[in-house]
Design a protein around this motif. Structure first.
Motif, PDB file in Angstrom:
ATOM      1  N   ARG A  50       0.829  -1.203   0.000  1.00 28.60           N
ATOM      2  CA  ARG A  50       0.000   0.000   0.000  1.00 28.60           C
ATOM      3  C   ARG A  50       0.866   1.257   0.000  1.00 28.60           C
ATOM      4  N   ILE A  51       1.915   1.231   0.797  1.00 30.96           N
ATOM      5  CA  ILE A  51       2.826   2.380   0.828  1.00 30.96           C
ATOM      6  C   ILE A  51       3.494   2.558  -0.532  1.00 30.96           C
ATOM      7  N   LEU A  52       3.959   1.456  -1.112  1.00 34.62           N
ATOM      8  CA  LEU A  52       4.610   1.524  -2.417  1.00 34.62           C
ATOM      9  C   LEU A  52       3.655   2.050  -3.488  1.00 34.62           C
ATOM     10  N   GLY A  53       2.411   1.571  -3.478  1.00 34.57           N
ATOM     11  CA  GLY A  53       1.430   2.043  -4.456  1.00 34.57           C
ATOM     12  C   GLY A  53       1.165   3.528  -4.323  1.00 34.57           C
ATOM     13  N   GLY A  54       1.091   4.020  -3.080  1.00 35.55           N
ATOM     14  CA  GLY A  54       0.876   5.444  -2.876  1.00 35.55           C
ATOM     15  C   GLY A  54       2.047   6.284  -3.326  1.00 35.55           C
TER      16      GLY A  54
ATOM     17  N   ASP B 287       1.860   9.001  -6.453  1.00 35.39           N
ATOM     18  CA  ASP B 287       2.168  10.421  -6.250  1.00 35.39           C
ATOM     19  C   ASP B 287       3.351  10.871  -7.113  1.00 35.39           C
ATOM     20  N   ARG B 288       4.347  10.020  -7.220  1.00 32.38           N
ATOM     21  CA  ARG B 288       5.547  10.420  -7.958  1.00 32.38           C
ATOM     22  C   ARG B 288       5.253  10.605  -9.441  1.00 32.38           C
ATOM     23  N   TYR B 289       4.497   9.681 -10.019  1.00 30.86           N
ATOM     24  CA  TYR B 289       4.250   9.740 -11.457  1.00 30.86           C
ATOM     25  C   TYR B 289       2.869  10.318 -11.803  1.00 30.86           C
ATOM     26  N   GLN B 290       2.066  10.658 -10.774  1.00 33.08           N
ATOM     27  CA  GLN B 290       0.742  11.228 -11.009  1.00 33.08           C
ATOM     28  C   GLN B 290      -0.100  10.329 -11.914  1.00 33.08           C
ATOM     29  N   ARG B 291      -0.029   9.021 -11.658  1.00 36.04           N
ATOM     30  CA  ARG B 291      -0.758   8.034 -12.455  1.00 36.04           C
ATOM     31  C   ARG B 291      -1.713   7.256 -11.555  1.00 36.04           C
ATOM     32  N   TYR B 292      -2.644   7.956 -10.954  1.00 33.83           N
ATOM     33  CA  TYR B 292      -3.547   7.325  -9.994  1.00 33.83           C
ATOM     34  C   TYR B 292      -4.458   6.291 -10.666  1.00 33.83           C
ATOM     35  N   LYS B 293      -5.025   6.680 -11.780  1.00 33.08           N
ATOM     36  CA  LYS B 293      -5.961   5.785 -12.460  1.00 33.08           C
ATOM     37  C   LYS B 293      -5.255   4.535 -12.977  1.00 33.08           C
ATOM     38  N   GLU B 294      -4.089   4.711 -13.577  1.00 31.78           N
ATOM     39  CA  GLU B 294      -3.380   3.586 -14.168  1.00 31.78           C
ATOM     40  C   GLU B 294      -2.929   2.587 -13.108  1.00 31.78           C
ATOM     41  N   ILE B 295      -2.388   3.086 -11.984  1.00 31.73           N
ATOM     42  CA  ILE B 295      -1.901   2.186 -10.943  1.00 31.73           C
ATOM     43  C   ILE B 295      -3.071   1.475 -10.260  1.00 31.73           C
ATOM     44  N   ALA B 296      -4.169   2.198 -10.032  1.00 30.52           N
ATOM     45  CA  ALA B 296      -5.349   1.556  -9.456  1.00 30.52           C
ATOM     46  C   ALA B 296      -5.886   0.479 -10.403  1.00 30.52           C
TER      47      ALA B 296
ATOM     48  N   LEU C 279      -4.619  -7.148 -11.614  1.00 28.22           N
ATOM     49  CA  LEU C 279      -3.868  -8.254 -11.007  1.00 28.22           C
ATOM     50  C   LEU C 279      -4.778  -9.142 -10.163  1.00 28.22           C
ATOM     51  N   SER C 280      -5.680  -8.514  -9.419  1.00 31.30           N
ATOM     52  CA  SER C 280      -6.613  -9.299  -8.603  1.00 31.30           C
ATOM     53  C   SER C 280      -7.528 -10.152  -9.475  1.00 31.30           C
ATOM     54  N   ALA C 281      -7.969  -9.605 -10.605  1.00 29.36           N
ATOM     55  CA  ALA C 281      -8.839 -10.377 -11.498  1.00 29.36           C
ATOM     56  C   ALA C 281      -8.088 -11.547 -12.119  1.00 29.36           C
TER      57      ALA C 281
ATOM     58  N   ARG D 225      -3.541  -0.995  -5.210  1.00 34.52           N
ATOM     59  CA  ARG D 225      -4.614  -0.133  -5.725  1.00 34.52           C
ATOM     60  C   ARG D 225      -5.242   0.754  -4.657  1.00 34.52           C
ATOM     61  N   THR D 226      -5.047   0.451  -3.382  1.00 31.73           N
ATOM     62  CA  THR D 226      -5.789   1.133  -2.324  1.00 31.73           C
ATOM     63  C   THR D 226      -5.512   2.628  -2.271  1.00 31.73           C
ATOM     64  N   ALA D 227      -4.230   3.018  -2.187  1.00 30.48           N
ATOM     65  CA  ALA D 227      -3.890   4.437  -2.055  1.00 30.48           C
ATOM     66  C   ALA D 227      -4.273   5.252  -3.291  1.00 30.48           C
ATOM     67  N   PRO D 228      -3.929   4.818  -4.516  1.00 28.53           N
ATOM     68  CA  PRO D 228      -4.346   5.611  -5.687  1.00 28.53           C
ATOM     69  C   PRO D 228      -5.861   5.667  -5.865  1.00 28.53           C
ATOM     70  N   ARG D 229      -6.559   4.609  -5.460  1.00 25.91           N
ATOM     71  CA  ARG D 229      -8.029   4.656  -5.535  1.00 25.91           C
ATOM     72  C   ARG D 229      -8.589   5.716  -4.591  1.00 25.91           C
TER      73      ARG D 229
END
Length: 222
Positions: free
Chosen positions: A106-110, A114-123, A129-131, A161-165
């Motif tokens: 979760r920390i890594l995803g956040g 934030d670094r790449y401003q790709r919230y939608k893509e990372i989420a 991956l879960s699917a 996906r949690t933090a970018p979502r």
């Protein structure tokens, strides 16, 4: 310095102007709500009370994904101990790691979002991956090494996906309605978590030992 005659002319004029300003009502555009009730009424009518389209879609996505994940989580103890013959100690060790690995991810995803401003893509990657892990569980069969790998892949997607979502939820809502936004999302998310185990045991009641059926249906929802 004004002469006495000038003061006599200007004085009444200023007095009349001030009286006129004091007695003229403000236009509707310039009126200010003085009482708390009036301010609350203005704020209520000025903001959009319904959730935005993004908030609703993210909520539905979380509902379906949680339904899918809880279908698998509910059946894991039976599947791993009865089908894959894991001992209670082995299952306990796996389950501890399975639940714990989401925290650092979760920390890594956040940080990445934030670094790449790709919230939608990372989420979206996390949801994807879960699917994929659900269909992977069906394809792995009784190969416990592959089953464990796909289960960890599911946790990787959930944590990532949690933090970018949550960031998308904030960006998709007005400041005045953020609590409402998270309330709607949490309600839909919890509904999925409730329906998942119910659906799993309905399927197992109809098809005893039908773990493959559970994984396929779980993948369809994901």
């Amino acid at each position: 310095v004004l002469a006495p005659s000038e003061r006599e002319v200007i004085g009444p004029t200023l007095k009349e102007t001030m009286i006129s300003l004091a007695t003229t009502p403000l236009s509707s555009e310039n009126q200010v709500a003085n009482s708390p009730e009036e301010r609350e009424s203005v704020e209520t009518h000025s903001r959009w009370l319904r959730a935005s389209r993004n908030v609703v879609l993210l909520g539905i996505t979380s509902l379906l994904t949680d339904l899918s994940s809880e279908m698998v989580s509910a059946v894991l103890p039976l599947y791993l101990t009865l089908e894959l013959k894991l001992t209670p100690l082995q299952f306990g060790a796996f389950d501890g790691l399975y639940q714990a690995m989401t925290a650092p991810v979760r920390i890594l995803g956040g940080v990445l979002a934030d670094r790449y401003q790709r919230y939608k893509e990372i989420a979206a990657l996390g949801y994807g991956l879960s699917a994929l892990s659900k269909i992977g569980l069906w394809a792995a069969g009784n190969l416990w090494g592959l089953v464990i790998t796909f289960l960890f892949l599911d946790r990787l997607g959930k944590g990532g996906r949690t933090a970018p979502r949550d960031a998308l939820l904030v960006l998709s809502s007005a400041q005045q309605s953020r609590a409402e936004t998270f309330g709607i999302h949490r309600a839909l998310d919890t509904l999925g978590a409730l329906l998942g185990p119910l659906l799993t045991f309905i399927l197992l009641g109809l098809i005893p030992s039908g773990f493959d059926v559970v994984f396929i249906v779980s993948f369809c929802f994901a």
